[in-house]
Design an enzyme around this catalytic site. Structure first.
Site, PDB file in Angstrom:
ATOM      1  N   SER A   1      40.159  33.074  45.024  1.00 13.91           N
ATOM      2  CA  SER A   1      41.163  33.034  43.965  1.00 13.91           C
ATOM      3  C   SER A   1      41.860  31.673  44.004  1.00 13.91           C
ATOM      4  O   SER A   1      41.929  31.034  45.067  1.00 13.91           O
ATOM      5  CB  SER A   1      42.183  34.135  44.251  1.00 13.91           C
ATOM      6  OG  SER A   1      43.376  33.898  43.541  1.00 13.91           O
TER       7      SER A   1
ATOM      8  N   TYR B   1      47.714  37.190  50.666  1.00 19.86           N
ATOM      9  CA  TYR B   1      46.445  37.308  49.921  1.00 19.86           C
ATOM     10  C   TYR B   1      45.781  35.927  49.839  1.00 19.86           C
ATOM     11  O   TYR B   1      44.602  35.759  50.180  1.00 19.86           O
ATOM     12  CB  TYR B   1      46.747  37.867  48.533  1.00 19.86           C
ATOM     13  CG  TYR B   1      45.640  37.774  47.512  1.00 19.86           C
ATOM     14  CD1 TYR B   1      44.500  38.561  47.612  1.00 19.86           C
ATOM     15  CD2 TYR B   1      45.753  36.910  46.418  1.00 19.86           C
ATOM     16  CE1 TYR B   1      43.497  38.493  46.661  1.00 19.86           C
ATOM     17  CE2 TYR B   1      44.760  36.840  45.460  1.00 19.86           C
ATOM     18  CZ  TYR B   1      43.633  37.627  45.583  1.00 19.86           C
ATOM     19  OH  TYR B   1      42.641  37.557  44.631  1.00 19.86           O
TER      20      TYR B   1
HETATM   21  N1  LIG Z   1      41.363  40.125  38.706  1.00 22.03           N
HETATM   22  C1  LIG Z   1      41.825  38.890  38.879  1.00 22.03           C
HETATM   23  O1  LIG Z   1      42.641  38.375  38.090  1.00 22.03           O
HETATM   24  C2  LIG Z   1      41.334  38.075  40.042  1.00 22.03           C
HETATM   25  C3  LIG Z   1      41.746  36.737  40.150  1.00 22.03           C
HETATM   26  C4  LIG Z   1      41.309  35.991  41.209  1.00 22.03           C
HETATM   27  C5  LIG Z   1      40.447  36.551  42.154  1.00 22.03           C
HETATM   28  N2  LIG Z   1      40.068  37.853  42.031  1.00 22.03           N
HETATM   29  C6  LIG Z   1      39.186  38.416  43.065  1.00 22.03           C
HETATM   30  O2  LIG Z   1      38.068  39.038  42.441  1.00 22.03           O
HETATM   31  C7  LIG Z   1      37.620  40.120  43.244  1.00 22.03           C
HETATM   32  C8  LIG Z   1      37.502  41.372  42.386  1.00 22.03           C
HETATM   33  O3  LIG Z   1      38.791  41.666  41.863  1.00 22.03           O
HETATM   34  P1  LIG Z   1      39.010  42.768  40.758  1.00 22.03           P
HETATM   35  O4  LIG Z   1      40.171  42.324  39.953  1.00 22.03           O
HETATM   36  O5  LIG Z   1      37.741  43.089  40.076  1.00 22.03           O
HETATM   37  O6  LIG Z   1      39.491  44.003  41.654  1.00 22.03           O
HETATM   38  P2  LIG Z   1      39.396  45.566  41.347  1.00 22.03           P
HETATM   39  O7  LIG Z   1      40.449  46.197  42.170  1.00 22.03           O
HETATM   40  O8  LIG Z   1      39.369  45.833  39.872  1.00 22.03           O
HETATM   41  O9  LIG Z   1      37.970  45.969  41.926  1.00 22.03           O
HETATM   42  C9  LIG Z   1      37.704  45.825  43.288  1.00 22.03           C
HETATM   43  C10 LIG Z   1      36.726  46.892  43.719  1.00 22.03           C
HETATM   44  O10 LIG Z   1      36.557  46.722  45.137  1.00 22.03           O
HETATM   45  C11 LIG Z   1      36.538  47.974  45.751  1.00 22.03           C
HETATM   46  N3  LIG Z   1      36.966  47.856  47.146  1.00 22.03           N
HETATM   47  C12 LIG Z   1      38.226  47.664  47.617  1.00 22.03           C
HETATM   48  N4  LIG Z   1      38.214  47.648  48.952  1.00 22.03           N
HETATM   49  C13 LIG Z   1      36.928  47.826  49.333  1.00 22.03           C
HETATM   50  C14 LIG Z   1      36.295  47.926  50.582  1.00 22.03           C
HETATM   51  N5  LIG Z   1      36.987  47.838  51.720  1.00 22.03           N
HETATM   52  N6  LIG Z   1      34.963  48.130  50.611  1.00 22.03           N
HETATM   53  C15 LIG Z   1      34.238  48.240  49.467  1.00 22.03           C
HETATM   54  N7  LIG Z   1      34.791  48.148  48.253  1.00 22.03           N
HETATM   55  C16 LIG Z   1      36.127  47.958  48.184  1.00 22.03           C
HETATM   56  C17 LIG Z   1      37.503  48.833  44.937  1.00 22.03           C
HETATM   57  O11 LIG Z   1      37.222  50.217  45.116  1.00 22.03           O
HETATM   58  C18 LIG Z   1      37.248  48.331  43.528  1.00 22.03           C
HETATM   59  O12 LIG Z   1      36.291  49.126  42.839  1.00 22.03           O
HETATM   60  C19 LIG Z   1      38.627  40.267  44.388  1.00 22.03           C
HETATM   61  O13 LIG Z   1      38.115  39.637  45.552  1.00 22.03           O
HETATM   62  C20 LIG Z   1      39.846  39.532  43.870  1.00 22.03           C
HETATM   63  O14 LIG Z   1      40.630  39.030  44.912  1.00 22.03           O
HETATM   64  C21 LIG Z   1      40.489  38.639  40.998  1.00 22.03           C
END
Ligand SMILES: NC(=O)c1ccc[n+]([C@@H]2O[C@H](COP(=O)([O-])OP(=O)(O)OC[C@H]3O[C@@H](n4cnc5c(N)ncnc54)[C@H](O)[C@@H]3O)[C@@H](O)[C@H]2O)c1
Length: 245
Positions: free
Chosen positions: A143, A157
């Site tokens: 991120s 984070y």
């Molecule tokens: N959404 C954003 O704006 C954003 C921005 C920057 C970075 N990210 C990164 O992108 C990635 C995905 O984010 P997202 O927004 O899709 O999140 P999200 O919460 O929508 O989806 C994450 C998924 O990961 C699963 N998960 C959580 N812990 C887990 C574990 N221990 N083992 C297996 N699965 C697990 C959850 O059940 C969920 O289905 C993350 O690493 C997040 O930090 C997201």
């Protein structure tokens, strides 16, 4: 775009959100997909969705923070060519964008476990097979919060993400001669943020919209490709031009 035919890609946390979007793009490039999620029903639902789109997807549910579960699943899978370490929990979950001083040590551990240990566990588990086959791609979904100061409430984070990125940066040096690359993407605000803030944050992004699963997946398809075999140890910002540095 890039031909991933014959490759098997494991995307962690791909039951929904960004991970599902990444898996879809890799599948469209020909990769066979292993859809991981902590929640089996989420992984199965994502597979059903991807299969209905004509993609080859199997569910591989496990908790990325549990090394034994990770290694058992990776062994059962047999062959993993591309690992996308996507499972992560942002500051808003569990810590509700709390300033670090207002958090407790009990809140820190799950954050570090998922955002850092999950990546260590999965990367460690796939490395032996990748080395034997002389080919592999390890990619961390990071991120902007791990790259620059973004906003209050994402302090730990961002620190975990920065550590995971630096882990692949150094790992890349150890595995380069084995045909394995290790890279990261740093995402800006994505489409799946809560609806009430998407419009607000989009206004501050030079390309004035939040990111999609396709945006993340396209960058990862490149890093996973044969064409990127001389690109390793790098972090690629995918953020609509936000926070350049
Ligand atoms: N959404 C954003 O704006 C954003 C921005 C920057 C970075 N990210 C990164 O992108 C990635 C995905 O984010 P997202 O927004 O899709 O999140 P999200 O919460 O929508 O989806 C994450 C998924 O990961 C699963 N998960 C959580 N812990 C887990 C574990 N221990 N083992 C297996 N699965 C697990 C959850 O059940 C969920 O289905 C993350 O690493 C997040 O930090 C997201």
């Amino acid at each position: 775009m890039f031909d991933l035919t014959g490759k098997t890609a494991l995307v962690t946390g791909a039951g929904r959100g960004v991970g599902l979007g990444i898996a879809r793009v890799l599948g469209r490039q020909g990769a066979a997909l292993l859809i991981n999620d902590l929640f089996e029903e989420r992984a199965l639902a994502a597979c059903a969705q991807l299969s209905a789109e004509g993609l080859q997807a199997s569910a591989l549910p496990f908790d990325t923070t549990d090394y034994d579960a990770v290694s058992a699943a990776v062994e059962a899978a047999g062959r993993i060519d591309i690992l996308v370490n996507n499972a992560g929990i942002p500051g808003r979950e569990g810590m509700a964008l709390q300033p670090f001083a207002e958090t407790s040590p009990q809140q820190w551990r799950p954050m570090v476990n998922v955002n850092l240990y999950g990546t260590l566990n999965c990367s460690h588990a796939v490395l032996t097979g990748m080395r034997e086959r002389g080919w592999g791609r390890i990619i961390v979904v990071s991120s902007d919060a791990g790259r620059v100061g973004t906003n209050a409430g994402v302090t730990l984070y961002g620190a975990c993400k920065a550590a995971a990125v630096h882990f692949v940066r150094n790992l890349s040096q150890e595995v380069a001669a084995s045909g394995i690359t290790a890279n990261a993407i740093a995402l800006g605000p994505m489409d799946n943020l809560p609806e009430e803030i998407v419009e607000f944050v989009a206004r501050g992004i030079p390309v004035p919209r939040t990111g999609s699963g396709d945006d993340a997946g396209s960058a990862i398809a490149y890093l996973a490709s044969e064409e990127a075999s001389w690109v390793t140890g790098q972090e690629l910002p995918v953020n609509g031009g936000l926070s350049p540095s």
